[in-house]
Every structure is written in C-alpha cells, then in structure tokens.
Design a protein around this motif. Structure first.
Motif, PDB file in Angstrom:
ATOM      1  N   HIS A  80      12.969  47.650  45.643  1.00  0.00           N
ATOM      2  CA  HIS A  80      13.587  46.745  44.707  1.00  0.00           C
ATOM      3  C   HIS A  80      13.697  47.163  43.441  1.00  0.00           C
ATOM      4  N   ASP A  81      14.890  46.648  42.816  1.00  0.00           N
ATOM      5  CA  ASP A  81      14.739  46.796  41.367  1.00  0.00           C
ATOM      6  C   ASP A  81      14.303  45.152  40.784  1.00  0.00           C
ATOM      7  N   ILE A  82      13.650  45.090  39.879  1.00  0.00           N
ATOM      8  CA  ILE A  82      13.264  43.993  39.192  1.00  0.00           C
ATOM      9  C   ILE A  82      13.933  44.000  37.626  1.00  0.00           C
ATOM     10  N   PRO A  83      14.730  43.086  37.214  1.00  0.00           N
ATOM     11  CA  PRO A  83      15.021  43.480  35.865  1.00  0.00           C
ATOM     12  C   PRO A  83      13.965  43.564  34.667  1.00  0.00           C
ATOM     13  N   ALA A  84      14.051  44.139  33.860  1.00  0.00           N
ATOM     14  CA  ALA A  84      12.974  44.507  32.852  1.00  0.00           C
ATOM     15  C   ALA A  84      12.493  43.408  32.235  1.00  0.00           C
ATOM     16  N   ASN A  85      13.304  42.418  32.045  1.00  0.00           N
ATOM     17  CA  ASN A  85      12.657  41.230  31.430  1.00  0.00           C
ATOM     18  C   ASN A  85      12.308  40.104  32.111  1.00  0.00           C
ATOM     19  N   VAL A  86      12.037  40.487  33.426  1.00  0.00           N
ATOM     20  CA  VAL A  86      11.169  39.851  34.386  1.00  0.00           C
ATOM     21  C   VAL A  86       9.722  40.009  34.213  1.00  0.00           C
ATOM     22  N   LYS A  87       8.803  39.226  33.886  1.00  0.00           N
ATOM     23  CA  LYS A  87       7.495  39.270  33.977  1.00  0.00           C
ATOM     24  C   LYS A  87       7.058  39.484  35.453  1.00  0.00           C
ATOM     25  N   ILE A  88       5.952  40.416  35.631  1.00  0.00           N
ATOM     26  CA  ILE A  88       5.238  40.493  37.027  1.00  0.00           C
ATOM     27  C   ILE A  88       4.083  40.119  36.995  1.00  0.00           C
ATOM     28  N   ILE A  89       3.394  39.281  37.812  1.00  0.00           N
ATOM     29  CA  ILE A  89       1.869  39.262  37.941  1.00  0.00           C
ATOM     30  C   ILE A  89       1.660  39.238  39.317  1.00  0.00           C
ATOM     31  N   ASP A  90       0.814  40.565  39.593  1.00  0.00           N
ATOM     32  CA  ASP A  90       0.730  40.910  40.942  1.00  0.00           C
ATOM     33  C   ASP A  90      -0.669  40.541  41.400  1.00  0.00           C
ATOM     34  N   LEU A  91      -0.721  40.156  42.463  1.00  0.00           N
ATOM     35  CA  LEU A  91      -2.050  39.483  43.053  1.00  0.00           C
ATOM     36  C   LEU A  91      -2.970  40.292  44.012  1.00  0.00           C
ATOM     37  N   ALA A  92      -2.254  41.482  44.184  1.00  0.00           N
ATOM     38  CA  ALA A  92      -2.839  42.322  45.071  1.00  0.00           C
ATOM     39  C   ALA A  92      -3.429  43.322  44.153  1.00  0.00           C
ATOM     40  N   GLN A  93      -4.064  44.332  45.046  1.00  0.00           N
ATOM     41  CA  GLN A  93      -4.955  45.390  44.299  1.00  0.00           C
ATOM     42  C   GLN A  93      -4.373  46.553  43.889  1.00  0.00           C
ATOM     43  N   ASP A  94      -2.954  46.507  44.104  1.00  0.00           N
ATOM     44  CA  ASP A  94      -2.320  47.861  43.949  1.00  0.00           C
ATOM     45  C   ASP A  94      -2.203  48.516  42.385  1.00  0.00           C
ATOM     46  N   PHE A  95      -2.337  47.521  41.462  1.00  0.00           N
ATOM     47  CA  PHE A  95      -2.325  48.241  40.054  1.00  0.00           C
ATOM     48  C   PHE A  95      -3.583  47.840  39.005  1.00  0.00           C
ATOM     49  N   ARG A  96      -4.705  47.592  39.742  1.00  0.00           N
ATOM     50  CA  ARG A  96      -5.790  46.972  39.099  1.00  0.00           C
ATOM     51  C   ARG A  96      -6.641  48.079  38.342  1.00  0.00           C
ATOM     52  N   LEU A  97      -6.139  49.423  38.806  1.00  0.00           N
ATOM     53  CA  LEU A  97      -7.117  50.401  37.957  1.00  0.00           C
ATOM     54  C   LEU A  97      -6.251  51.144  37.395  1.00  0.00           C
ATOM     55  N   ALA A  98      -6.564  51.417  36.076  1.00  0.00           N
ATOM     56  CA  ALA A  98      -5.962  52.137  34.974  1.00  0.00           C
ATOM     57  C   ALA A  98      -5.409  53.669  35.582  1.00  0.00           C
ATOM     58  N   GLU A  99      -4.560  54.124  35.316  1.00  0.00           N
ATOM     59  CA  GLU A  99      -4.112  55.342  35.677  1.00  0.00           C
ATOM     60  C   GLU A  99      -2.813  55.975  34.868  1.00  0.00           C
ATOM     61  N   PRO A 100      -2.421  56.972  34.820  1.00  0.00           N
ATOM     62  CA  PRO A 100      -1.474  57.397  34.282  1.00  0.00           C
ATOM     63  C   PRO A 100      -0.141  56.904  34.696  1.00  0.00           C
ATOM     64  N   GLY A 101       0.767  56.318  33.948  1.00  0.00           N
ATOM     65  CA  GLY A 101       1.897  55.773  34.461  1.00  0.00           C
ATOM     66  C   GLY A 101       1.774  54.209  34.871  1.00  0.00           C
ATOM     67  N   ASN A 102       0.575  53.587  34.912  1.00  0.00           N
ATOM     68  CA  ASN A 102       0.551  52.251  35.482  1.00  0.00           C
ATOM     69  C   ASN A 102       0.370  51.456  34.086  1.00  0.00           C
ATOM     70  N   ASP A 103       1.411  50.720  33.938  1.00  0.00           N
ATOM     71  CA  ASP A 103       1.588  49.875  32.690  1.00  0.00           C
ATOM     72  C   ASP A 103       1.079  48.350  33.007  1.00  0.00           C
ATOM     73  N   TYR A 104       0.335  48.053  34.185  1.00  0.00           N
ATOM     74  CA  TYR A 104      -0.129  46.649  34.334  1.00  0.00           C
ATOM     75  C   TYR A 104      -1.469  46.508  33.520  1.00  0.00           C
ATOM     76  N   VAL A 105      -1.613  45.414  33.097  1.00  0.00           N
ATOM     77  CA  VAL A 105      -2.583  44.996  32.242  1.00  0.00           C
ATOM     78  C   VAL A 105      -3.622  44.250  33.365  1.00  0.00           C
ATOM     79  N   TYR A 106      -4.960  44.645  33.400  1.00  0.00           N
ATOM     80  CA  TYR A 106      -5.955  43.880  34.143  1.00  0.00           C
ATOM     81  C   TYR A 106      -6.071  42.406  33.671  1.00  0.00           C
TER      82      TYR A 106
END
Lengths: 322, 322, 322, 322
Positions: free
Chosen positions: A85-111
């Motif tokens: 799915h495409d989510i518009p860039a201006n829509v913020k995302i808060i993800d409750l799963a563990q998919d993006f919790r660990l820092a890695e290249p290309g992951n722009d999610y803040v813990y």
C-alpha cells in the motif's frame, strides 16, 4: 483535531486505542479498519464501549483524510502492508509491531520511548512503538545504564498478563488452564531483548553483558511486573539519586521510594520504578500496564509529542486500583 | 479388578476420569482412546499426571478386554458411536453425554443419580450419567419434591466454572475475557432442565411448575454453586428434617446446617445442601465440583454401584480447600 | 472550581473519590480527612496514585473553605457525625452511607439516583447517595415499574465484588478463601431492599410484591452483576421500547440489545441493562461498577448536577475492559 | 495404626494435615489441639471436611496416647512450647516451623527432606520439616549441587500463593488487593535461604556462592513456582542425566522433559523439575504445592518414613489440575 486512522482495529491493541481516543480531547478517529469485521459496530468486538460510541469497523482506508495512522497489526504485517500500500508522505505512522524497532540502514522509524528519545519523536514522521516487556524492563534499567552500571550479566524476570498474548484463543490463554497457574516461555530468547540492548547501548555508550530474561505467563489479564538484578559497587543513595534525576521530566515514569505492586499502574500509562541495594546487587522493580504504557498508551503519548500537544493529553486515566 | 476402557479420553472429562482411576484400588484402565492423540502420553494433554502414569492414548478399542466403557464424548456422539460400533453385550456402558438421559421407548439406560436410583443402577448394564448443572440443582430440589413441595415456579440460579465449557478454547473461555467477569447464557432454555424435570416428577409423582433456570459463567475453573427458591408454607424445621432424612444414606451428599461455600466441595465428589426459610419462600443452596459429582466422580460412583463394590471406592478425595 | 472536602478519606470509597476528583476539570480537593492517617500521603493508603498527587491526609476539616463535603463513612456514622459537628448551611453534603436514604419526616436528603430524581438533585443541598446493590437492581427494575409491570414477587440475584465489603480484612475477604469461591449472605434480608422498594413505589405508584434478593460474594474485586425475573404478560417489544425510552436521556445508563457482561462496565460510571422475555417471565440483566456507579462515580455525578455543570464531567472514564 | 496428635490444628497447615490424615489408611488422629477453638467441630474452621469427619478441636494434649505429634505452630512457638511442656521421649515429633531446621549443637532434629536425608529420617525421633520456598528451590538446585555445579551466584525467583501467608487476614492477603496483583517481599533476605544453603553445602561439600532469592506474592492460593539460574559450562545432556539420576528413587519428585506449569502439582505432594541450558546458563524450573510438598504433605511423607511404612501412603492424591 488530529485525524486518525487505525489499521488492525479489531485486535486487543486496536480496541484499547479506540478506548483511549474517544475521550482524547484533540483527536478524532476517522476510520477503524478491520476487513473481517467491516460494517459491524466496534461494540460487537471490544468490551467497555457501549454508550460511548456508535462507530463501525470499515474496510476503507481513506489515508487522505487522516494525519496519522496507527498500525495495530501482528508482528511482521506492518512491513508487508507498506509494501502493498501507498501511504501519503504527509501521513505520520505509529507502528505498534516490532517490524521497525531496530535501527538499520533505510529504516527511518524512530524508536518511540519518550524517556530517551523525546526530541527525535517530536520531529519524526514514523515511530516504532516499543514492545511491552521491552518498555517495562528498559525503564527499569536505563537510569542504571546512564550511570554506566551495567557491566555484568543482568538477571531479568518479568511476568505478563494474558492480554499480552493477544485476542486469538489458545491453550495458554484458556481460562481453565491459566487461572491460578504460572509458567515460563521463551526464556533467554524473547524477541524483545534486542530492542532492550539497543536502548541500553544508546544510553550507556556500549553494552558488554547479557540480558538474561525469563518471561512468565501470569494469571491476570493486564500488566507486567519485572525485577532486574545488576551487579554494581555503586552506592545505593547515588543510584537512587540517579534514578530520580533520570525521570524528573517524565510525566508517566516515576521513581517510588516504597515497594511497588502491579495494581498501582493497571489502567494507567504509568511506569513505576523502585530500587533496593543488597551488598553488590542492585535490585530494580518496575511495572506497567502492558496495553497502555506497554502499547497504545505509549503510542498516544508518542502521537501527542509528534503533534506538539501536551504529552499527557488523553492519558490522565483513572487507575483501576482493584 | 474392574477393567476399563475410556472413549474420548483426551477431553476434560476423559482426563479427570484418568486422574481418578489411576488411584482406584479396584480398577485398571485397559485403554484410553483418542484418535487425534493416539500414541502420545496422556501427560502431554492432561495436567497433573507426571510421575503417576506412563499411559499413552491409543487408537484401539479392545472391547473384549474390558468390563466397562466410559463414553466421554461430546453430546450427540454417543448415540452416533453406538450406531457405528458393536460393543459386546457383557460390557457395561457409562455415558457421560446427554444422549440417553431422558426415558423414552427403547432407551434402556438408567439415569445415574444414585441418590434416587441406586437400586436400578446396581442392576443396570447401561447408565446415563447426569449433567453437571442437573446434578447440583436436582440434589437441591429432590428432598423438597419428596415432600411434594414443588407446586409453584422455582427460581434457579447456578454459576459454573469454565471447565464446564470444555477443552476447546473460545471467546467465553479466553482468560482475558473471563477473568473477573460474569455473564449469563441459555437462560430459561438450558438443556439440563428436562432431566431435572424428569427426576422431580419421578420423586414427587407429578410436576406442574416451571423450573426457571438462569445459568451463569463464573470466573473460576471448577465447581457449580446453585440457589433455588421454592414457594411453600411448610415449616422450616420439617423441611430440614426431610432434607436430612432424604440424604441420610448418601455417602457424598450432605445436608449442612451452616451456610455453605463452593470451595467446600472443589476436588471432591460431594454435594452439599443447605436450606433457609424466609416467609413462604424456601431458599436452597447446593454446590458440587462440576467435573466430579457433576461428571466423572459420579460416573465412578455409578461404576462402583454397578460392580457391587464400596460406593466410595476411589472417591475419598482430598478437597483442594483453597 | 468546586471546592471539596472528603471525610473518611482513607477508606475504599474515599480513595476512589480521590482518584476521580484529581482529574475532574472543575473540582479541587481542599481536604481529605482521616484522623488515623493524618499527615501521611494518600499514596501510602490508596493504590494507583503515585505521580498523580502529593496530597496528604489531614485531621483538619475546614468546612468554611469548601462548597461540598462527601461523607465516606461507614453506615451509621454520618448521622452521628452531624450530631457532633456543625457544617455551615451553605456547604452541600453528599452522603455515601445509608443513613439518609429512606424518606422520613425531618430528612431533607434527596435520594441521589439521577435516573429518577435529577431535578430534585439539581436543587438539593443534601443528597443521600444510593447503595451499590440498590443502584444496580433498581436500574434494572425501574423501567418495568414505570410500565407498572411489577405486580408479582421479583426474583433477584446479584453478585458483588470484594471491594463491596470494604477495606478492613476479614474472613470472607481473605484471598485464600475468596479466590475461586462463591457464597451467599443476607439472603432475603439485605439492607438495600428498602431503598429499592422506595424507588419502585415512587415510579410505579405502589408496590405490592416481594423483592426476593439473594446477594452473592463473587471472586472478583470490582462490579455487581444482577438478574431480576418479573412475571408479566406484556409483550417483549413493548417492554424493550419502554426500557429504551426510560433511559434515553441518561448519560450513563444504557439499554443494550445484546447480552451483557460485567467487564463492559468495570472502571466506568455506567449501568448497562438488557432484557429477555421467556413466556410470561421478563428476565432483566444489569451491571455496574460497585465503586463508581454504585458509589463515588454516582456521587460525583450528583455533585455535577447539584452544581449545574455537565453531568458527565470527570466521569468519561476509560473502561478497564480486561 | 499410627496414633497422631496435632498441635496448632486450627491454622492452615493444621487443616491441611487433617484433610490428609482422615484418608490415611494407617493413621488415626487422636487429638487436634486448638485452645481458641476447643469444643468446636473442625468443619467450623477448615474448608472441605463436611461429611468426612465429626472431629472437634480439643484443649487436651494426651501425649501418652499418641505415637507422633505434629507441631503446626507459627515460627518460634515450637521451641517455646517444648520449654513449657514435656513430651514423652517415645513420642516422635514433626515440627513444621523453622525452629529446628538449622543444625547446631544440641539440636537433634533431622532436616526432613527425604530426597537427601531419607535414611536419617527413618531413624529420627525428631524431624524439622523444611520450609515451603526452601523445598521448591532446593529440589531445583540439589542435583546441580550433587554435580558440584554451583560455583557462582544463583539468581532465584519464586512465586508463592496466598496460603503461604497463613490464615490471619492482612493487607497483603486482602482479596481486593491481591487479586490480579503482583509484588515482591524480603528480597535477598528471606528466612529460608539459610536452610537452602545448608542442604546445598551438605550435598556439594561446600558452597561459595550467593543464593539471590527474590520471593513474589502471586495472585493464587496454592503453589510455588521457582526459577533458578546457575552459571556452568557443563553440557546440557550431562546435567539432565544427573537430574534424572538424582531423583530416580524419589516417589514424589520428578524430572520432566517438557516445560512445566504450576497446576501440574496443585493438590499433590509432588515436586516437578525441568532444566534448560542457554549458553553457560542453566535454567532450572521447579514447582510444588506449598501446603503439601511444601508443608504437611512432606510432613506425612516424613512420618511414613519414620514409621517404616510405604512412603506414599495417604499421599497418592488426585491433582486438582484446574
């Protein structure tokens, strides 16, 4: 008003998020998506909402009408959803799963642990909300890490309520089995350890010690109660001073001078922390409500920070107490 | 030694039957049948048996090697099983389902409530074991019926533990939902009412009154606690005398002078009964363990009677008490 | 801001009142009186308040600084307190005990059930807050009374949580005894029946039927779940229409089309009501949180009405749900 | 028949002892002493005994009529009692308190853990029955000690049911507080650590490591569940072999290959033990029923050994399982 979309709205975290947001003075739920429940009132699925809302689940996902989307999916599905799915860039995302919790290249999610990342969260478009066990255990250990005290293996025992296992019924959440029972699972291998290590490393600078975590299944529905034992020669009064200082600006995390118990935090967004020193062992007790500070309460706290409103808005909850 | 076969051995009643019989001094389990678990140790499925038995479930059913078979099937499956299988005529059957509880032409099953049918059970080849709610409520009402006091509608409220709902997990046995919760189901339409009416009619001669039964789901695992209210002008002391007299020879059912509570009977084969009179209302309280006196305990009691041994053999159980 | 004094602030209702009022946007606690705890922080006694308040109990009672006083005494002590102390005439009183619930000459307390007395409460200086069982049972029966349907004895069964028994430990609130247990007490003689009869008479015009109330001790901490059976030939759809109509303006009491369960209301000020008709029997189910709608939640609701502010202020609570 | 006297018969352990002994085929209770309850039926105080016994408490202590006396006093009172009373030399004593558990000059009590002291118990006149936590934790650690693996500090977490706190109601056993709650107490300073150290030293030869024990209050009534973490480089399969070998002759203590849970042992005299190895950490899980293997069950086991009868007599109990 912050306009909100919820994905995975029929699960436990989705329901708890609805319970929070319908009373949040600056938020408005635009859609609560659940394919399998589309068209049904949320009161068909979620306890406690009769008389509060006539909202129905929807199969729509009108991302152009919202400011922020909460992902209340099971682990692994957030990443998959974003690929499909495409989510518009201006829509913020808060993800409750563990998919993006660990820092890695290309992951722009803040813990999304405000106690250590408040400034980054305030500027973030994407936040990875911490795990429930991870929240409780980190908040117990982080002040020690800030004092650079974690230099030997840490013995961690934490007991969770049944809501941590989600909505789908199974053998270990069957009332007949779980009532008055206790057991452990995933000892020394729980999936929350890496994010705990990541935060401790961030705060202490480095971490050369094991986090020996034994998770227990408790016979209650809400809450996590944890003990951590850290070997250190630091003095008790300095440690306690460090703990109080570390959390002096945290609106929900409090150092308490007396012994704590789990029901102090049930149905609140709080984390309580208490320390005792025995010889060269520092015993840290901490507790949270796994669905609130351990999940959607913290997610709303992050939302508040991301949108620049009072961090406690919608989160000054009456504790259940009993 | 009474040689025993168990069908449906992997369910709750099957497990409880195994727990009873491995300590029964005059019984020996020859086979414990479960297709889906064949070959696995019973300890894989049933709590509490480590160290007590190395028995495995079997897919065999060697009826020629047993004296009695217990049907621990779900309701409706006993009848079906008998249509599809031949059980030798000399093998006794004790059916825990409701398939044969109601008298009708061609049904040779004796209703297995020893308090009113002991002599018939002693001569029976086939016994239909009473339902759990039915046992608790009947044992509360039967002495009143013997005194011909049931001439107006009876208000019955009874609360069951979660084991009454069986082993398969579901929404109403999910710990997160059931813990600290209460609800009702099948009010005025529970399937046990007809067998209650049948016994009351047998003892009173006729029954021209409704049994208005409201079943509750309680937040505990074992036990049923019931209250019945009967309108009558009979005197309290005569009623109590009648109750004591009715159960004077019953080894497991006792009239108690003081108020009773559920944990008096948990993990026992007992039924306790207590009466109070308020004006023209007789309030009867009764309680049982739903898996024992309400199911397999009574089934073993029936077996003992059918085989002419001491009725209490294998059933002098230590109550849990807490 | 409504300025508030609390007497008996160290008991269960006192604690729950503090939990409510610290988040009430138009209320301010001026004093929380407890002789035996004077000088100690309320967090020493009451669960769930760490981080929310630094308030200490006081031995003072500066009535000249408050607009309203809540009496959180045990039953009988309110009347005694008033004989021994002068409270200025301009200070409103909300009494949570049963001392003034029954109308009698010289008693100027309005019975504080907003669903039937909202206008009187709005003008009252003194309000007698209803009992917990009384609230749950009345709210189940009042719409039927309004339709004049209560003409035969009513069978009432209601189960309460342990907090209904107060803070003082005793045999029937000992965890080892109460956990997984059930029992009844004060059957047909509970002290709340007179106030139930008073309200039913007020609404129906007269009442010539018994309220046969059997109270149960449940093995949970919060909540009351009640069933009432009323004999009537009225049609189900008319009855349900009447129920919906009766509560159409009540912000906290809701008729629900589906079966209800206790945890729908735990930690809320709501009462849920549901009806089923079986032949000529109307079965009404109702539930509340005994400490909130059954005690201090309703007391704050009454306060809001007495001071002319939004009736739901401070009472839009997140349900615990689990 | 072994003739038995019980002192302190009205407490939790006294009651549980009565529950065991009334079904013990080779034992007979001669007196059950309780000053404060003298003359009252034991059913007035102890749950679960209606219909099983008409015994009354007595103020007498006819020591000349018994073979063995059980001391069910609170800690410290056994020693005091012996100073104030003469018990004939031929009467054996089993003391459930901690007064004589630690070896010291003049103390002729054998520490009653059959798994390590069976031969001494068989010859003993006086036995000091182990503590409940001590039993569960020791039985987890002793095989490791026998393999001389305990050379570094051991992290011990163990959770007990409310019956461990005794019969007297108090703040931490109040149902309203304890239900769904968790807390710790006496961390690193519990009174059972010295007897654990004593046994480990006996079996390992020496002990130069801390036993860092954190006791938890669980929200259930019966049982103790413990985890111990031992640092060792020994191989998992050798360790497990050692555990199985250590308990191969123990009738109640079993090594289990699968993960265990508390309800496997509730209402039994068993201890279950399970091991996992993670890197250089050995995780041992063990569980018991605190009132049985942790108190009077083990006391009866000791009695059986002392009198030369089958060790399991009267102790082949049906587990509650649910």
């Amino acid at each position: 008003m912050i306009k909100i979309g919820i994905l995975g709205a029929a699960g436990y975290t989705g329901g708890e998020l609805i319970r929070l947001l319908i009373n949040h003075p600056q938020a408005e739920i635009v859609f609560a998506n659940s394919e399998s429940n589309a068209g049904n009132p949320v009161t068909d699925v979620h306890e406690g909402l009769y008389g509060d809302t006539d909202m129905c689940f929807t199969s729509d996902m009108p991302f152009d009408k919202v400011d922020v989307v909460f992902f209340c999916f099971g682990h692994g599905k957030s990443r998959q959803f974003l690929q499909e799915h495409d989510i518009p860039a201006n829509v913020k995302i808060i993800d409750l799963a563990q998919d993006f919790r660990l820092a890695e290249p290309g992951n722009d999610y803040v813990y999304g642990l405000p106690e250590i990342n408040r400034d980054k969260i305030a500027k973030a478009n994407h936040v990875a909300n911490p795990g429930c066990f991870a929240t409780c255990i980190q908040l117990g250990l982080l002040p020690a890490a800030a004092m650079k005290l974690i230099n030997d293996d840490v013995a961690v025992n934490a007991i969770t309520g049944s809501t941590g296992a989600g909505q789908k019924p199974g053998a270990t959440t069957h009332f007949s089995w779980r009532n008055n029972n206790l057991s452990i699972y995933k000892a020394f291998s729980h999936q929350h350890v890496p994010e705990i290590r990541q935060s401790l490393t961030q705060v202490q600078g480095s971490l050369d010690a094991d986090i020996d975590f034994i998770p227990y299944r408790g016979d209650f529905a809400r809450g996590i109660f944890a003990t951590c034992v850290v070997k250190t020669d630091a003095q008790a009064d300095e440690i306690i001073e460090g703990y109080k200082s570390f959390y002096k600006d945290a609106p929900f995390t409090h150092y308490v001078d007396k012994a704590i118990d789990l029901k102090q935090v049930v149905n609140t967004n709080k984390c309580l922390v208490h320390c005792d020193k025995f010889g060269n062992k520092l015993l840290i007790t901490s507790c949270i409500d796994n669905l609130l500070k351990g999940a959607v309460g913290q997610a709303v706290q992050n939302m508040n920070i991301m949108f620049g409103i009072d961090e406690t808005e919608g989160l000054r909850l009456k504790p259940t107490a009993f």
